[in-house]
Design a protein around this motif. Structure first.
Motif, PDB file in Angstrom:
ATOM      1  N   GLU A   1      11.260  -1.655 -13.175  1.00 54.44           N
ATOM      2  CA  GLU A   1      10.685  -2.774 -12.447  1.00 54.44           C
ATOM      3  C   GLU A   1       9.738  -2.231 -11.392  1.00 54.44           C
ATOM      4  O   GLU A   1      10.082  -1.304 -10.666  1.00 54.44           O
ATOM      5  CB  GLU A   1      11.774  -3.596 -11.759  1.00 54.44           C
ATOM      6  CG  GLU A   1      12.713  -4.289 -12.711  1.00 54.44           C
ATOM      7  CD  GLU A   1      13.826  -5.046 -11.993  1.00 54.44           C
ATOM      8  OE1 GLU A   1      14.038  -4.809 -10.783  1.00 54.44           O
ATOM      9  OE2 GLU A   1      14.476  -5.861 -12.652  1.00 54.44           O
TER      10      GLU A   1
ATOM     11  N   LYS B   1      17.767   1.209 -23.262  1.00 52.92           N
ATOM     12  CA  LYS B   1      18.430   0.347 -22.298  1.00 52.92           C
ATOM     13  C   LYS B   1      18.031   0.700 -20.871  1.00 52.92           C
ATOM     14  O   LYS B   1      18.762   0.438 -19.941  1.00 52.92           O
ATOM     15  CB  LYS B   1      19.930   0.432 -22.492  1.00 52.92           C
ATOM     16  CG  LYS B   1      20.332  -0.087 -23.848  1.00 52.92           C
ATOM     17  CD  LYS B   1      21.805  -0.090 -24.041  1.00 52.92           C
ATOM     18  CE  LYS B   1      22.051  -0.598 -25.451  1.00 52.92           C
ATOM     19  NZ  LYS B   1      23.401  -0.741 -25.814  1.00 52.92           N
TER      20      LYS B   1
ATOM     21  N   THR C   1      15.717   0.149 -17.628  1.00 53.94           N
ATOM     22  CA  THR C   1      14.953  -0.925 -17.008  1.00 53.94           C
ATOM     23  C   THR C   1      13.997  -0.325 -15.991  1.00 53.94           C
ATOM     24  O   THR C   1      14.408   0.481 -15.150  1.00 53.94           O
ATOM     25  CB  THR C   1      15.893  -1.918 -16.308  1.00 53.94           C
ATOM     26  OG1 THR C   1      16.809  -2.430 -17.274  1.00 53.94           O
ATOM     27  CG2 THR C   1      15.122  -3.058 -15.699  1.00 53.94           C
TER      28      THR C   1
ATOM     29  N   LYS D   1      10.121   3.937 -24.503  1.00 52.76           N
ATOM     30  CA  LYS D   1      10.100   2.759 -23.633  1.00 52.76           C
ATOM     31  C   LYS D   1       8.710   2.148 -23.640  1.00 52.76           C
ATOM     32  O   LYS D   1       7.716   2.826 -23.414  1.00 52.76           O
ATOM     33  CB  LYS D   1      10.500   3.170 -22.216  1.00 52.76           C
ATOM     34  CG  LYS D   1      10.504   2.063 -21.212  1.00 52.76           C
ATOM     35  CD  LYS D   1      11.738   1.250 -21.328  1.00 52.76           C
ATOM     36  CE  LYS D   1      11.804   0.251 -20.170  1.00 52.76           C
ATOM     37  NZ  LYS D   1      12.574  -0.897 -20.496  1.00 52.76           N
TER      38      LYS D   1
ATOM     39  N   THR E   1       8.683  -4.548 -16.092  1.00 55.89           N
ATOM     40  CA  THR E   1       8.618  -5.827 -15.397  1.00 55.89           C
ATOM     41  C   THR E   1       7.894  -5.627 -14.074  1.00 55.89           C
ATOM     42  O   THR E   1       8.228  -4.726 -13.306  1.00 55.89           O
ATOM     43  CB  THR E   1      10.041  -6.365 -15.131  1.00 55.89           C
ATOM     44  OG1 THR E   1      10.737  -6.445 -16.378  1.00 55.89           O
ATOM     45  CG2 THR E   1       9.989  -7.745 -14.513  1.00 55.89           C
TER      46      THR E   1
ATOM     47  N   GLY F   1      16.316  -1.568 -11.764  1.00 50.65           N
ATOM     48  CA  GLY F   1      17.023  -2.825 -11.951  1.00 50.65           C
ATOM     49  C   GLY F   1      18.165  -2.993 -10.974  1.00 50.65           C
ATOM     50  O   GLY F   1      18.650  -4.093 -10.772  1.00 50.65           O
TER      51      GLY F   1
END
Length: 160
Positions: A64, A60, A62, A110, A114, A77
């Motif tokens: 970016e 979970k 994130t 992972k 993004t 995130g």
């Protein structure tokens, strides 16, 4: 009494296409032989799906990467965790690689990341960042280069 004038019918002309056919016989192989065949390279992307549920197996976390005109930023995130300013007009991809390798060591399972782009970012810069995010390559003297997969699943979007 008036005389009627009859026009002689004109002889039907035959269309001689021999010279045109000779031209085509020579021109087509020449064009095929000299044509430049370009290589198409495809960058594989995983676009976000419309489903709201997440798979329980995936982490979970994130990650970016925001590509701005003057810097690269890494975010979780919510907040920006790292910022790498441009060096001499170019993006600092080596610092980005070092931070991504540290994140990969911290979260080895992972796979996705993004990449968020500001408007008017050069295409070559976007591809360079995406290549940096996907694979780490280390050139070694007297040995073959070492490659390590970092984050192969890339989604792209607009930077906030």
């Amino acid at each position: 009494m008036a005389r009627k004038k009859y026009k002689k019918p004109l002889p039907e002309a035959e269309l001689d296409v021999t010279s045109f056919m000779n031209l085509m016989v020579v021109l087509i192989p020449f064009l095929l032989a000299t044509a430049v065949f370009s290589q198409v390279s495809i960058q594989e992307l995983n676009l976000p799906s419309g489903s709201g549920g997440e798979v329980a197996d995936k982490p979970k976390v994130t990650i970016e990467i925001m590509v701005r005109k003057d810097a690269l930023e890494i975010s979780n995130g919510k907040v920006i965790t790292d910022r790498f300013a441009n060096k001499e007009g170019d993006y600092d991809l080596s610092a980005l690689t070092a931070e991504l390798r540290a994140l990969k060591e911290k979260y080895p399972e992972k796979e996705d990341v993004t990449v968020l782009l500001e408007p008017n970012i050069e295409y070559n810069d976007m591809i360079a960042v995406m290549d940096t995010v996907k694979i780490y390559r280390q050139e070694q003297e007297d040995a073959p280069p070492v490659s390590e997969v970092l984050f192969p699943d890339i989604s792209i979007g607009d930077a906030p």
